[in-house]
Design a protein around this motif. Structure first.
Motif, PDB file in Angstrom:
ATOM      1  N   LEU A 123       0.835  -1.207   0.000  1.00  0.00           N
ATOM      2  CA  LEU A 123       0.000   0.000   0.000  1.00  0.00           C
ATOM      3  C   LEU A 123       0.872   1.260   0.000  1.00  0.00           C
ATOM      4  O   LEU A 123       0.528   2.265  -0.639  1.00  0.00           O
ATOM      5  CB  LEU A 123      -0.913   0.000   1.222  1.00  0.00           C
ATOM      6  N   ALA A 124       1.996   1.203   0.704  1.00  0.00           N
ATOM      7  CA  ALA A 124       2.909   2.343   0.747  1.00  0.00           C
ATOM      8  C   ALA A 124       3.503   2.623  -0.634  1.00  0.00           C
ATOM      9  O   ALA A 124       3.623   3.781  -1.052  1.00  0.00           O
ATOM     10  CB  ALA A 124       4.025   2.086   1.757  1.00  0.00           C
ATOM     11  N   ILE A 125       3.868   1.562  -1.344  1.00  0.00           N
ATOM     12  CA  ILE A 125       4.422   1.719  -2.699  1.00  0.00           C
ATOM     13  C   ILE A 125       3.382   2.335  -3.629  1.00  0.00           C
ATOM     14  O   ILE A 125       3.689   3.232  -4.429  1.00  0.00           O
ATOM     15  CB  ILE A 125       4.917   0.353  -3.238  1.00  0.00           C
ATOM     16  N   LEU A 126       2.143   1.869  -3.528  1.00  0.00           N
ATOM     17  CA  LEU A 126       1.064   2.429  -4.353  1.00  0.00           C
ATOM     18  C   LEU A 126       0.833   3.912  -4.025  1.00  0.00           C
ATOM     19  O   LEU A 126       0.568   4.720  -4.918  1.00  0.00           O
ATOM     20  CB  LEU A 126      -0.226   1.638  -4.129  1.00  0.00           C
ATOM     21  N   CYS A 127       0.967   4.254  -2.742  1.00  0.00           N
ATOM     22  CA  CYS A 127       0.822   5.648  -2.316  1.00  0.00           C
ATOM     23  C   CYS A 127       1.892   6.524  -2.962  1.00  0.00           C
ATOM     24  O   CYS A 127       1.597   7.598  -3.511  1.00  0.00           O
ATOM     25  CB  CYS A 127       0.923   5.722  -0.788  1.00  0.00           C
ATOM     26  N   ILE A 128       3.132   6.066  -2.925  1.00  0.00           N
ATOM     27  CA  ILE A 128       4.248   6.836  -3.513  1.00  0.00           C
ATOM     28  C   ILE A 128       4.053   7.004  -5.016  1.00  0.00           C
ATOM     29  O   ILE A 128       4.234   8.105  -5.563  1.00  0.00           O
ATOM     30  CB  ILE A 128       5.595   6.145  -3.213  1.00  0.00           C
ATOM     31  N   ILE A 129       3.656   5.938  -5.687  1.00  0.00           N
ATOM     32  CA  ILE A 129       3.467   6.001  -7.141  1.00  0.00           C
ATOM     33  C   ILE A 129       2.336   6.966  -7.501  1.00  0.00           C
ATOM     34  O   ILE A 129       2.442   7.758  -8.444  1.00  0.00           O
ATOM     35  CB  ILE A 129       3.187   4.588  -7.712  1.00  0.00           C
ATOM     36  N   THR A 130       1.252   6.914  -6.730  1.00  0.00           N
ATOM     37  CA  THR A 130       0.112   7.808  -6.985  1.00  0.00           C
ATOM     38  C   THR A 130       0.524   9.272  -6.890  1.00  0.00           C
ATOM     39  O   THR A 130       0.216  10.093  -7.761  1.00  0.00           O
ATOM     40  CB  THR A 130      -1.023   7.525  -5.985  1.00  0.00           C
ATOM     41  N   PHE A 131       1.245   9.610  -5.826  1.00  0.00           N
ATOM     42  CA  PHE A 131       1.636  11.007  -5.630  1.00  0.00           C
ATOM     43  C   PHE A 131       2.791  11.414  -6.541  1.00  0.00           C
ATOM     44  O   PHE A 131       2.980  12.602  -6.801  1.00  0.00           O
ATOM     45  CB  PHE A 131       1.947  11.263  -4.162  1.00  0.00           C
ATOM     46  N   MET A 132       3.545  10.459  -6.994  1.00  0.00           N
ATOM     47  CA  MET A 132       4.557  10.743  -8.017  1.00  0.00           C
ATOM     48  C   MET A 132       3.869  11.260  -9.280  1.00  0.00           C
ATOM     49  O   MET A 132       4.279  12.281  -9.858  1.00  0.00           O
ATOM     50  CB  MET A 132       5.362   9.481  -8.330  1.00  0.00           C
ATOM     51  N   VAL A 133       2.799  10.574  -9.701  1.00  0.00           N
ATOM     52  CA  VAL A 133       2.053  10.977 -10.898  1.00  0.00           C
ATOM     53  C   VAL A 133       1.410  12.343 -10.686  1.00  0.00           C
ATOM     54  O   VAL A 133       1.456  13.210 -11.565  1.00  0.00           O
ATOM     55  CB  VAL A 133       0.978   9.926 -11.253  1.00  0.00           C
ATOM     56  N   LEU A 134       0.823  12.562  -9.503  1.00  0.00           N
ATOM     57  CA  LEU A 134       0.178  13.843  -9.214  1.00  0.00           C
ATOM     58  C   LEU A 134       1.197  14.992  -9.262  1.00  0.00           C
ATOM     59  O   LEU A 134       0.904  16.074  -9.770  1.00  0.00           O
ATOM     60  CB  LEU A 134      -0.488  13.801  -7.841  1.00  0.00           C
ATOM     61  N   ASN A 135       2.395  14.744  -8.745  1.00  0.00           N
ATOM     62  CA  ASN A 135       3.452  15.754  -8.801  1.00  0.00           C
ATOM     63  C   ASN A 135       3.857  16.073 -10.236  1.00  0.00           C
ATOM     64  O   ASN A 135       4.125  17.228 -10.573  1.00  0.00           O
ATOM     65  CB  ASN A 135       4.684  15.281  -8.025  1.00  0.00           C
ATOM     66  N   ILE A 136       3.888  15.064 -11.077  1.00  0.00           N
ATOM     67  CA  ILE A 136       4.327  15.248 -12.468  1.00  0.00           C
ATOM     68  C   ILE A 136       3.366  16.139 -13.244  1.00  0.00           C
ATOM     69  O   ILE A 136       3.788  16.960 -14.070  1.00  0.00           O
ATOM     70  CB  ILE A 136       4.494  13.874 -13.161  1.00  0.00           C
ATOM     71  N   ILE A 137       2.064  16.040 -12.954  1.00  0.00           N
ATOM     72  CA  ILE A 137       1.090  16.787 -13.772  1.00  0.00           C
ATOM     73  C   ILE A 137       0.872  18.222 -13.286  1.00  0.00           C
ATOM     74  O   ILE A 137      -0.026  18.902 -13.754  1.00  0.00           O
ATOM     75  CB  ILE A 137      -0.266  16.048 -13.853  1.00  0.00           C
ATOM     76  N   GLY A 138       1.712  18.711 -12.361  1.00  0.00           N
ATOM     77  CA  GLY A 138       1.678  20.133 -12.044  1.00  0.00           C
ATOM     78  C   GLY A 138       1.614  20.459 -10.571  1.00  0.00           C
ATOM     79  O   GLY A 138       0.889  19.810  -9.816  1.00  0.00           O
ATOM     80  N   ILE A 139       2.379  21.487 -10.144  1.00  0.00           N
ATOM     81  CA  ILE A 139       2.442  21.847  -8.727  1.00  0.00           C
ATOM     82  C   ILE A 139       1.118  22.429  -8.235  1.00  0.00           C
ATOM     83  O   ILE A 139       0.756  22.297  -7.070  1.00  0.00           O
ATOM     84  CB  ILE A 139       3.604  22.830  -8.456  1.00  0.00           C
ATOM     85  N   LYS A 140       0.365  23.089  -9.105  1.00  0.00           N
ATOM     86  CA  LYS A 140      -0.906  23.660  -8.666  1.00  0.00           C
ATOM     87  C   LYS A 140      -1.869  22.560  -8.249  1.00  0.00           C
ATOM     88  O   LYS A 140      -2.606  22.694  -7.266  1.00  0.00           O
ATOM     89  CB  LYS A 140      -1.521  24.510  -9.791  1.00  0.00           C
ATOM     90  N   ASN A 141      -1.860  21.446  -8.992  1.00  0.00           N
ATOM     91  CA  ASN A 141      -2.685  20.297  -8.614  1.00  0.00           C
ATOM     92  C   ASN A 141      -2.252  19.741  -7.259  1.00  0.00           C
ATOM     93  O   ASN A 141      -3.076  19.384  -6.423  1.00  0.00           O
ATOM     94  CB  ASN A 141      -2.588  19.199  -9.679  1.00  0.00           C
ATOM     95  N   SER A 142      -0.933  19.693  -7.061  1.00  0.00           N
ATOM     96  CA  SER A 142      -0.402  19.207  -5.787  1.00  0.00           C
ATOM     97  C   SER A 142      -0.810  20.122  -4.654  1.00  0.00           C
ATOM     98  O   SER A 142      -1.213  19.665  -3.578  1.00  0.00           O
ATOM     99  CB  SER A 142       1.131  19.110  -5.860  1.00  0.00           C
ATOM    100  N   ALA A 143      -0.710  21.450  -4.875  1.00  0.00           N
ATOM    101  CA  ALA A 143      -1.058  22.422  -3.830  1.00  0.00           C
ATOM    102  C   ALA A 143      -2.531  22.316  -3.447  1.00  0.00           C
ATOM    103  O   ALA A 143      -2.888  22.391  -2.261  1.00  0.00           O
ATOM    104  CB  ALA A 143      -0.731  23.836  -4.310  1.00  0.00           C
ATOM    105  N   LYS A 144      -3.409  22.153  -4.446  1.00  0.00           N
ATOM    106  CA  LYS A 144      -4.844  22.010  -4.166  1.00  0.00           C
ATOM    107  C   LYS A 144      -5.120  20.737  -3.365  1.00  0.00           C
ATOM    108  O   LYS A 144      -5.926  20.748  -2.428  1.00  0.00           O
ATOM    109  CB  LYS A 144      -5.634  21.984  -5.479  1.00  0.00           C
ATOM    110  N   THR A 145      -4.460  19.654  -3.741  1.00  0.00           N
ATOM    111  CA  THR A 145      -4.637  18.387  -3.035  1.00  0.00           C
ATOM    112  C   THR A 145      -4.166  18.506  -1.597  1.00  0.00           C
ATOM    113  O   THR A 145      -4.838  18.042  -0.661  1.00  0.00           O
ATOM    114  CB  THR A 145      -3.863  17.261  -3.742  1.00  0.00           C
ATOM    115  N   ILE A 146      -2.998  19.143  -1.400  1.00  0.00           N
ATOM    116  CA  ILE A 146      -2.448  19.323  -0.054  1.00  0.00           C
ATOM    117  C   ILE A 146      -3.398  20.151   0.807  1.00  0.00           C
ATOM    118  O   ILE A 146      -3.621  19.842   1.984  1.00  0.00           O
ATOM    119  CB  ILE A 146      -1.055  19.986  -0.125  1.00  0.00           C
ATOM    120  N   THR A 147      -3.988  21.200   0.224  1.00  0.00           N
ATOM    121  CA  THR A 147      -4.919  22.053   0.964  1.00  0.00           C
ATOM    122  C   THR A 147      -6.100  21.239   1.478  1.00  0.00           C
ATOM    123  O   THR A 147      -6.499  21.357   2.652  1.00  0.00           O
ATOM    124  CB  THR A 147      -5.425  23.206   0.077  1.00  0.00           C
ATOM    125  N   VAL A 148      -6.664  20.403   0.631  1.00  0.00           N
ATOM    126  CA  VAL A 148      -7.799  19.545   1.029  1.00  0.00           C
ATOM    127  C   VAL A 148      -7.377  18.595   2.145  1.00  0.00           C
ATOM    128  O   VAL A 148      -8.089  18.433   3.154  1.00  0.00           O
ATOM    129  CB  VAL A 148      -8.327  18.747  -0.181  1.00  0.00           C
TER     130      VAL A 148
END
Length: 451
Positions: A123-148
């Motif tokens: 589950l930890a590996i899947l978590c890292i991979i998921t957020f790796m992809v989210l980071n790749i598609i843009g910091i604004k998406n990451s910032a919005k996700t972090i805020t939530v």
């Protein structure tokens, strides 16, 4: 392609809070409570104060050197490229190890919430991979996700606090310092693992709007908010169950709230554990990839690591930091990676405090400083920062320090060999990515003084 300035003051605070409110408050606080007893409240206060010393050093450097890369860029600009590389290397690997620890906690909370009976490592590996992809598609998406995620985390902690007060037992605080003052310092060393996230925003300076003001504000605000939350949660935690009940618990808030015998509260706390550890994993990948990117941009690491993709993100650096996090996750135990992460980051914070001292004397020559650094008393802050960090390091276990020593040795040897045999363009003492206005004037004065 260039990095885009899209991170607002609110985003910056949320990124830091997302990095701080995670495994520390949902996992480490139980172990720290066992080590320090009810005096863990003092441990948290000490951790917050120590973080504030280094945070103020970071803030004052950020007012003059606003660049992508955090410890690496700050120490490189103020002291030298070699010191910057070692500091950046230690910070990056400490946080990559931290990604491993926090994602493992995510796996445990996720499995507990949904009753999957899966291996937490998977589950930890899947978590890292998921957020790796989210980071790749843009910091604004990451910032919005972090805020939530941060909003959910804080809401869960508030529910825990108000629910726990109903069965609060003052008698659990009778033996306030059961393991003496060494127990308090040991608790401080463990809790500080949570506070190390306060520097996360410094790694994305090129993506922050008005970084000279936004970064110091985000650092100081996040430390104050998280310190208040940690102390309040610790009080309720120990009010529900005595400190020795948390000796082996990997989910102390769940254990504490079980006293209320409410399935709904159990679910809420587990949700908070998932979102908190997810937020730290996400910000961990965000921060470490930016430092690797800065090193690649300066050709300190292979140049491709400094590549920016169509989403204006350093995708190769993001993938690299994620893969390294997975490697540590598989081969190193949880307790070891927590303390190894801590000690590695602490070494980089010593370098930052030293850099603040160097910057103070350089600015004193030119009379061009601004903020707290103009004060004659400013030196007290980085000196106390270095002293208190060394005290914490003395209470970290030897095996973890051995891992940190290996990482430190590798960084020094790598840089020495590279400097001896690499014949390309020298590493710039000041980043060419972002230097204008006040920063440009400071850079020119700084260069003149060094020649």
């Amino acid at each position: 392609m260039q990095l885009k300035k899209t991170v607002t003051k609110k985003d910056a605070v949320m990124i830091n809070l997302g990095a701080i409110i995670g495994a520390g408050i949902f996992v480490i606080i139980g172990l720290a409570s066992y080590k320090a007893g009810p005096a863990v409240i003092i441990s948290i206060l000490f951790s917050g104060i120590i973080a504030m010393f280094t945070g103020l050093s970071f803030s004052e450097i950020a007012r003059h050197v606003a660049k992508e890369g955090g410890v690496y860029e700050y120490a490189k600009s103020v002291v030298s490229p070699s010191v910057g590389f070692v500091g950046g290397w230690m910070w990056t690997f400490g946080n990559i190890i931290g990604i491993s620890a926090v994602s493992l906690s995510f796996g445990s909370y996720f499995d507990e919430l949904f009753g999957l009976n899966y291996n937490p490592v998977i589950l930890a590996i899947l978590c890292i991979i998921t957020f790796m992809v989210l980071n790749i598609i843009g910091i604004k998406n990451s910032a919005k996700t972090i805020t939530v995620l941060v909003i959910i985390n804080v809401a869960v902690l508030i529910i825990f606090i108000f629910s726990g007060i109903t069965k609060f037992s003052v008698s659990n605080f009778n033996d306030f310092i059961p393991h003496g003052y060494s127990g308090i310092i040991t608790g401080t060393a463990l809790i500080f693992f949570a506070f190390t996230g306060f520097s996360r925003v410094t790694t994305i300076s090129d993506e922050v709007i008005n970084p000279e003001k936004t970064i110091p504000f985000a650092i100081i605000t996040s430390i104050i908010i998280s310190s208040i939350l940690y102390i309040t949660v610790a009080l309720v935690l120990l009010g529900l169950k005595p400190y020795y009940a948390y000796s082996t618990s990997s989910s102390p808030l769940t254990l504490a709230i079980s006293s209320l015998k409410s399935r709904y509260l159990d679910i809420i706390i587990s949700i908070g554990g998932v979102t908190a550890t997810a937020g730290v994993t996400l910000t961990g990948i965000l921060g470490t990839s930016r430092v690797l990117f800065a090193m690649g941009r300066d050709k300190e690491l292979p140049e491709k690591i400094g590549y920016i993709d169509k989403f204006s993100t350093p995708d190769i650096a993001i993938v690299l930091s994620s893969l390294l996090g997975i490697i540590f996750l598989i081969f190193v135990s949880f307790g070891t990676i927590v303390e190894a992460s801590n000690s590695s980051v602490l070494i980089s914070y010593i370098i930052i405090n030293f850099s603040a001292i160097v910057l103070y004397y350089e600015l004193k020559k030119t009379s061009s400083g601004n903020g707290m650094i103009k004060s004659h008393y400013f030196l007290i802050i980085p000196i106390l920062g270095i002293s208190t960090i060394i005290l914490i390091i003395l209470f970290i276990n030897q095996y973890s320090l051995m891992i940190t020593s290996i990482i430190l040795t590798v960084s020094v040897v790598y840089y020495a060999v590279k400097s001896r045999f690499y014949k390309g363009k020298p590493v710039p003492g000041h980043s060419e990515v972002r230097a204008f206005g006040r920063i440009m004037r400071f850079s020119k004065e700084f260069k003149r003084n060094k020649t």
